[in-house]
Scaffold this motif. Structure first.
Motif, PDB file in Angstrom:
ATOM      1  N   LEU A 134       0.877  -1.166   0.000  1.00  6.80           N
ATOM      2  CA  LEU A 134       0.000   0.000   0.000  1.00  6.80           C
ATOM      3  C   LEU A 134       0.915   1.216   0.000  1.00  6.80           C
ATOM      4  CD1 LEU A 134      -2.813   1.312   0.184  1.00  6.80           C
ATOM      5  CD2 LEU A 134      -2.590   1.221   2.667  1.00  6.80           C
ATOM      6  N   MET A 135       0.867   2.004  -1.076  1.00 10.69           N
ATOM      7  CA  MET A 135       1.796   3.115  -1.256  1.00 10.69           C
ATOM      8  C   MET A 135       1.042   4.439  -1.170  1.00 10.69           C
ATOM      9  SD  MET A 135       3.955   1.471  -4.410  1.00 10.69           S
ATOM     10  CE  MET A 135       5.543   2.122  -3.940  1.00 10.69           C
ATOM     11  N   LYS A 136       1.617   5.363  -0.431  1.00  8.79           N
ATOM     12  CA  LYS A 136       1.011   6.678  -0.258  1.00  8.79           C
ATOM     13  C   LYS A 136       1.767   7.705  -1.090  1.00  8.79           C
ATOM     14  CE  LYS A 136      -0.228  10.046   3.329  1.00  8.79           C
ATOM     15  NZ  LYS A 136      -0.162  10.354   4.770  1.00  8.79           N
ATOM     16  N   VAL A 137       1.038   8.436  -1.922  1.00 10.98           N
ATOM     17  CA  VAL A 137       1.656   9.487  -2.728  1.00 10.98           C
ATOM     18  C   VAL A 137       1.873  10.714  -1.841  1.00 10.98           C
ATOM     19  CG1 VAL A 137       1.395  10.972  -4.747  1.00 10.98           C
ATOM     20  CG2 VAL A 137       0.526   8.628  -4.803  1.00 10.98           C
ATOM     21  N   LYS A 220      -7.194  20.589  -6.835  1.00  8.97           N
ATOM     22  CA  LYS A 220      -7.823  19.282  -7.065  1.00  8.97           C
ATOM     23  C   LYS A 220      -7.256  18.616  -8.319  1.00  8.97           C
ATOM     24  CE  LYS A 220     -12.372  17.087  -7.519  1.00  8.97           C
ATOM     25  NZ  LYS A 220     -13.832  17.307  -7.604  1.00  8.97           N
ATOM     26  N   ILE A 221      -7.091  19.396  -9.396  1.00  5.46           N
ATOM     27  CA  ILE A 221      -6.543  18.864 -10.645  1.00  5.46           C
ATOM     28  C   ILE A 221      -5.115  18.372 -10.442  1.00  5.46           C
ATOM     29  CG2 ILE A 221      -5.749  19.533 -12.964  1.00  5.46           C
ATOM     30  CD1 ILE A 221      -8.222  21.366 -13.128  1.00  5.46           C
ATOM     31  N   ALA A 222      -4.307  19.136  -9.702  1.00  6.82           N
ATOM     32  CA  ALA A 222      -2.908  18.755  -9.459  1.00  6.82           C
ATOM     33  C   ALA A 222      -2.813  17.457  -8.666  1.00  6.82           C
ATOM     34  CB  ALA A 222      -2.184  19.878  -8.716  1.00  6.82           C
ATOM     35  N   ARG A 223      -3.664  17.303  -7.657  1.00  8.78           N
ATOM     36  CA  ARG A 223      -3.672  16.075  -6.852  1.00  8.78           C
ATOM     37  C   ARG A 223      -4.075  14.866  -7.704  1.00  8.78           C
ATOM     38  NH1 ARG A 223      -4.053  16.102  -1.244  1.00  8.78           N
ATOM     39  NH2 ARG A 223      -3.731  18.119  -0.253  1.00  8.78           N
ATOM     40  N   GLU A 224      -5.150  15.038  -8.486  1.00 11.81           N
ATOM     41  CA  GLU A 224      -5.642  13.948  -9.319  1.00 11.81           C
ATOM     42  C   GLU A 224      -4.618  13.560 -10.380  1.00 11.81           C
ATOM     43  OE1 GLU A 224      -8.449  11.072 -10.418  1.00 11.81           O
ATOM     44  OE2 GLU A 224      -8.392  12.406  -8.664  1.00 11.81           O
ATOM     45  N   TYR A 225      -3.985  14.569 -10.979  1.00 13.75           N
ATOM     46  CA  TYR A 225      -2.971  14.311 -12.007  1.00 13.75           C
ATOM     47  C   TYR A 225      -1.787  13.538 -11.422  1.00 13.75           C
ATOM     48  CZ  TYR A 225       0.651  15.200 -15.496  1.00 13.75           C
ATOM     49  OH  TYR A 225       1.669  15.053 -16.405  1.00 13.75           O
ATOM     50  N   ALA A 226      -1.331  13.943 -10.245  1.00 13.97           N
ATOM     51  CA  ALA A 226      -0.191  13.271  -9.611  1.00 13.97           C
ATOM     52  C   ALA A 226      -0.508  11.808  -9.328  1.00 13.97           C
ATOM     53  CB  ALA A 226       0.186  13.996  -8.320  1.00 13.97           C
ATOM     54  N   LEU A 227      -1.717  11.546  -8.830  1.00 15.12           N
ATOM     55  CA  LEU A 227      -2.104  10.174  -8.503  1.00 15.12           C
ATOM     56  C   LEU A 227      -2.206   9.312  -9.763  1.00 15.12           C
ATOM     57  CD1 LEU A 227      -2.989   8.318  -6.138  1.00 15.12           C
ATOM     58  CD2 LEU A 227      -5.325   8.945  -6.654  1.00 15.12           C
ATOM     59  N   GLN A 228      -2.899   9.817 -10.788  1.00 16.04           N
ATOM     60  CA  GLN A 228      -3.092   9.049 -12.020  1.00 16.04           C
ATOM     61  C   GLN A 228      -1.769   8.825 -12.750  1.00 16.04           C
ATOM     62  OE1 GLN A 228      -5.721   7.463 -12.857  1.00 16.04           O
ATOM     63  NE2 GLN A 228      -7.151   8.371 -11.400  1.00 16.04           N
ATOM     64  N   GLN A 229      -0.916   9.847 -12.801  1.00 17.86           N
ATOM     65  CA  GLN A 229       0.376   9.702 -13.478  1.00 17.86           C
ATOM     66  C   GLN A 229       1.291   8.734 -12.740  1.00 17.86           C
ATOM     67  OE1 GLN A 229      -0.190  10.742 -16.703  1.00 17.86           O
ATOM     68  NE2 GLN A 229       1.961  11.265 -16.569  1.00 17.86           N
ATOM     69  N   GLY A 252      -8.584   5.216  -2.750  1.00 20.70           N
ATOM     70  CA  GLY A 252      -8.819   6.506  -2.104  1.00 20.70           C
ATOM     71  C   GLY A 252      -8.233   7.661  -2.898  1.00 20.70           C
ATOM     72  N   ASP A 253      -7.962   8.769  -2.179  1.00 18.98           N
ATOM     73  CA  ASP A 253      -7.516  10.003  -2.824  1.00 18.98           C
ATOM     74  C   ASP A 253      -6.008  10.077  -3.025  1.00 18.98           C
ATOM     75  OD1 ASP A 253     -10.087  10.959  -3.023  1.00 18.98           O
ATOM     76  OD2 ASP A 253     -10.026  11.906  -1.039  1.00 18.98           O
ATOM     77  N   HIS A 254      -5.226   9.347  -2.234  1.00 21.90           N
ATOM     78  CA  HIS A 254      -3.769   9.464  -2.383  1.00 21.90           C
ATOM     79  C   HIS A 254      -3.022   8.148  -2.137  1.00 21.90           C
ATOM     80  CE1 HIS A 254      -4.971  11.067   1.665  1.00 21.90           C
ATOM     81  NE2 HIS A 254      -4.246  10.027   2.022  1.00 21.90           N
ATOM     82  N   ASN A 255      -3.710   7.017  -2.248  1.00 25.49           N
ATOM     83  CA  ASN A 255      -3.048   5.728  -2.050  1.00 25.49           C
ATOM     84  C   ASN A 255      -3.079   4.884  -3.328  1.00 25.49           C
ATOM     85  OD1 ASN A 255      -2.438   6.244   0.634  1.00 25.49           O
ATOM     86  ND2 ASN A 255      -4.353   5.383   1.373  1.00 25.49           N
ATOM     87  N   ILE A 256      -2.063   4.060  -3.492  1.00 29.84           N
ATOM     88  CA  ILE A 256      -1.963   3.144  -4.628  1.00 29.84           C
ATOM     89  C   ILE A 256      -1.654   1.754  -4.094  1.00 29.84           C
ATOM     90  CG2 ILE A 256      -0.726   2.588  -6.767  1.00 29.84           C
ATOM     91  CD1 ILE A 256       0.024   5.566  -6.946  1.00 29.84           C
ATOM     92  N   ILE A 257      -2.381   0.751  -4.597  1.00 29.69           N
ATOM     93  CA  ILE A 257      -2.111  -0.641  -4.237  1.00 29.69           C
ATOM     94  C   ILE A 257      -1.290  -1.279  -5.356  1.00 29.69           C
ATOM     95  CG2 ILE A 257      -3.151  -2.930  -3.976  1.00 29.69           C
ATOM     96  CD1 ILE A 257      -5.457  -1.613  -2.520  1.00 29.69           C
ATOM     97  N   VAL A 258      -0.204  -1.947  -4.984  1.00 32.63           N
ATOM     98  CA  VAL A 258       0.629  -2.686  -5.940  1.00 32.63           C
ATOM     99  C   VAL A 258       0.777  -4.119  -5.432  1.00 32.63           C
ATOM    100  CG1 VAL A 258       2.857  -2.823  -7.115  1.00 32.63           C
ATOM    101  CG2 VAL A 258       1.906  -0.597  -6.530  1.00 32.63           C
ATOM    102  N   PRO A 428       6.975  11.654  -5.030  1.00 32.73           N
ATOM    103  CA  PRO A 428       7.511  10.444  -4.396  1.00 32.73           C
ATOM    104  C   PRO A 428       6.420   9.635  -3.700  1.00 32.73           C
ATOM    105  CG  PRO A 428       8.156  12.400  -3.173  1.00 32.73           C
ATOM    106  CD  PRO A 428       7.532  12.878  -4.447  1.00 32.73           C
ATOM    107  N   VAL A 429       6.636   8.338  -3.603  1.00 34.77           N
ATOM    108  CA  VAL A 429       5.683   7.458  -2.932  1.00 34.77           C
ATOM    109  C   VAL A 429       6.337   6.839  -1.714  1.00 34.77           C
ATOM    110  CG1 VAL A 429       4.327   6.935  -4.984  1.00 34.77           C
ATOM    111  CG2 VAL A 429       6.317   5.538  -4.465  1.00 34.77           C
ATOM    112  N   GLN A 430       5.519   6.549  -0.736  1.00 35.39           N
ATOM    113  CA  GLN A 430       5.991   5.968   0.520  1.00 35.39           C
ATOM    114  C   GLN A 430       5.213   4.688   0.788  1.00 35.39           C
ATOM    115  OE1 GLN A 430       5.395   8.560   3.809  1.00 35.39           O
ATOM    116  NE2 GLN A 430       6.387   7.249   5.303  1.00 35.39           N
ATOM    117  N   ILE A 431       5.923   3.601   1.038  1.00 35.29           N
ATOM    118  CA  ILE A 431       5.275   2.324   1.336  1.00 35.29           C
ATOM    119  C   ILE A 431       4.824   2.341   2.801  1.00 35.29           C
ATOM    120  CG2 ILE A 431       5.591  -0.173   1.492  1.00 35.29           C
ATOM    121  CD1 ILE A 431       7.669   0.106  -0.776  1.00 35.29           C
ATOM    122  N   VAL A 432       3.506   2.370   3.016  1.00 34.56           N
ATOM    123  CA  VAL A 432       2.974   2.450   4.370  1.00 34.56           C
ATOM    124  C   VAL A 432       2.507   1.095   4.887  1.00 34.56           C
ATOM    125  CG1 VAL A 432       2.314   4.869   4.171  1.00 34.56           C
ATOM    126  CG2 VAL A 432       0.689   3.112   3.483  1.00 34.56           C
TER     127      VAL A 432
END
Length: 611
Positions: A134-137, A220-229, A252-258, A428-432
């Protein structure tokens, strides 16, 4: 003549079934527990390392199945997981921290099948084991970049309008503070901002100063763009490394599952996913000595050798314009990375270098590393590290292609080329959170899934044979052919991954296939009760049932498509296997069983049907 197939139809069915058998066959061989040994950036995997590992395993009576020596790693196969785990402990202790000793799984497919590109199905995390992250942007970095962008915009707009100001600096909470010399300049800029599109908002204060910040929409656009990119770049990164079965999805709004199936060691996965690898090209301020007073438009940076260099803060070009990067060695056998820029980047670099011939240009490498703790949950904070990896004199105008040097080791250059090719993370992403799913739990899931599939298959077979006799036997043959074709399609399709819900999808499609044959058989019995001839009853039974079967499968397929589009992860796995199963069941239930029945009854005088 009724109920006769031409020869080409039988040959086509036999050909399809043989191809299905060929590509389903690798799944019978399973996988070998394996160990993959890669070096840290300062070490090299060579034949001496391989010989030492072989001796260590021999001394500890650990028998290996095979050794594969690659250009950057050593791959060792074992007979079982006990030997694999024991070998990992022994090898890791022997090699120390200089090498990464990772658990892995390798297909045991024979070479002759591998030459035909026949590979086993790709298994998901729940069936193969692997690692879950679970990675946090880091949205603070995104907001910091947005604030920097706002500062640059304001500076540009003030200069363009010829408005004089005393101070322009960053404040707290995304705000930029602007202080003017006089009220005339103050009101002139306010009037200009009011007429400008609402990408920024401002607040007036006394003493001729404003605080300006990005609009909520822009934030909002900057946050969404960072997450999607970041999701897109992480997918590219794991694909470049051959980890095509990896699941990368938003949470969610700022997490990525890998999720990476097949890898039991998190060290290499962390190295791949967490690397930031951002490049900036900046001009060296040769007018200022590093021991002198540093102006506001410049800052100090260090090279890898500890040399202090004064760089202009203004960035000429970033790695965002890199479309390709490859590793090679120059004429002195030193590692280098060949860079290809897009048209916009090429134009920027060309026009800049044309006007600064004879000056020094620096390549600044930036990455974020975990450092300390940031909160009560002992999550590691990220610290920015940057260093100059290359200084070069601009001897002529650069174009879309150039090269950078300064890497000490080939592996370092290869890793940088790979990460730049896949793209630099927007933030940067952080593994939480990280979890390891062991192969023993995965094998238990496979066992239970296969048992469920076999039980459902045998129950269907028993019912069909008892109820419909020879027609039930034909349906059974079609059912087995359907299973083979589903497995073959799952093995061939590059994006298909089998999960536990996927096994449920296979069982469901087998049931649907049985339903189709039940409809056909009942319609044939109905036609026989109407005193039609046997040949005509068979013909009408298949023809009349076709529309009902087609409608039922189309409605199911629509639901499957919706599940695939809307769902994610395991839901998509269920949708894929169900969709494939619907397509193959149409072939086997209608054409396959008809071919068998035509062989038995077609063109013959029959007085009684076994149905």
């Amino acid at each position: 003549m009724l109920n006769r197939y031409p020869l080409w139809k039988y040959l086509m069915l036999i050909f399809i079934l043989l191809i299905g058998l060929l590509y389903a066959l690798p799944n019978l061989y399973g996988e070998d527990p394996a160990i993959q040994i890669t070096s840290a950036s300062k070490n090299i995997v060579n034949k001496n390392v391989l010989a030492n590992i072989q001796n260590v395993l021999k001394q500890n009576n650990i028998q290996s199945k095979s050794f594969i020596f690659g250009s950057e790693d050593i791959f060792i196969r074992f007979i079982n997981t006990d030997l694999q785990l024991k070998a990992q402990e022994v090898i890791a202790k022997f090699l120390g921290k200089n090498y990464i000793v990772a658990l892995n799984l390798a297909p045991a497919t024979p070479k002759w099948l591998a030459m035909l590109s026949a590979n086993p199905m790709k298994l998901g995390l729940d069936l193969r084991g692997g690692v879950h992250f679970l990675m946090k942007v880091d949205m603070d970095t995104v907001m910091h970049k947005l604030q920097e962008n706002t500062l640059d915009k304001l500076k540009q707009r003030l200069t363009t309008q010829g408005i004089h100001y005393i101070d322009l600096k960053k404040s707290n909470q995304l705000e930029v503070l602007v202080r003017f010399r006089d009220k005339a300049s103050y009101y002139k800029f306010i009037k200009y901002l009011v007429s400008f599109p609402s990408d920024i908002v401002f607040r007036k204060h006394s003493n001729c100063f404003l605080t300006v910040r990005p609009s909520d929409r822009n934030i909002k656009i900057a946050r969404e763009y960072a997450l999607q990119q970041n999701i897109h770049i992480l997918r590219n990164r794991v694909t470049q490394l051959g980890l095509a079965d990896t699941l990368v999805q938003r949470q969610g709004d700022h997490n990525i599952i890998v999720e990476i199936p097949g890898i039991q060691d998190t060290a290499r996965a962390k190295e791949i996913l967490g690397a930031t690898a951002m490049l900036e090209f900046r001009l060296v301020n040769s007018m200022i000595d590093s021991h002198g007073t540093i102006p506001d438009n410049s800052e100090l940076k260090k090279t890898r050798d500890g040399q202090v260099v004064v760089l202009y803060k203004k960035v000429i070009l970033t790695g965002d314009h890199i479309i390709d990067s490859t590793y090679s060695a120059n004429e002195y056998n030193e590692p280098e990375v060949n860079i290809s820029l897009d048209n916009a980047g090429g134009n920027i670099m060309s026009s800049f270098t044309r006007g600064h011939i004879g000056q020094l240009i620096a390549t600044l490498f930036t990455e974020y590393r975990e450092h300390g703790t940031s909160n009560m949950n002992t999550q590691l904070s990220l610290e920015k590290h940057d260093e100059i990896i290359n200084l070069a004199h601009i001897q002529s105008s650069f174009g879309n292609y150039f090269r950078i040097t300064g890497m000490r080791y080939p592996k370092e250059a290869r890793q940088l080329a790979l990460l730049l090719r896949a793209g630099a993370l927007i933030a940067p992403v952080q593994i939480v959170e990280e979890r390891i799913i062991g192969p023993s739990l995965a094998s238990q899931n496979i066992k239970q899934g296969i048992e469920a599939c076999i039980c459902g298959l045998f129950a269907s077979i028993a019912f069909m044979i008892m109820r419909y006799k020879i027609f039930g036997l034909a349906a059974t043959c079609a059912l087995l052919a359907n299973l083979i074709l589903i497995v073959a399609c799952m093995s061939i399709l590059p994006g298909a991954t089998l999960t536990m819900p996927g096994i449920a999808g296979i069982v469901l499609t087998l049931v649907v296939a049985v339903d189709a044959n039940v409809l056909i058989n009942e319609r044939i019995k109905e036609e026989l009760r109407k005193r039609h001839s046997i040949q005509k009853a068979i013909y009408i039974g298949y023809k009349a049932a076709f529309s009902s079967i087609l409608d039922a499968n189309i409605t199911t397929l629509i639901k499957v498509i919706i599940l695939y589009v809307v769902g994610s992860g395991s839901i998509k796995g269920f949708a894929i296997t169900t969709g494939i199963g619907i397509a193959t069941s149409m072939l086997t239930s209608l054409i396959g069983t008809r071919a068998i029945i035509n062989l038995i009854y077609g063109g013959k005088r029959i007085h009684k049907l076994s149905i």
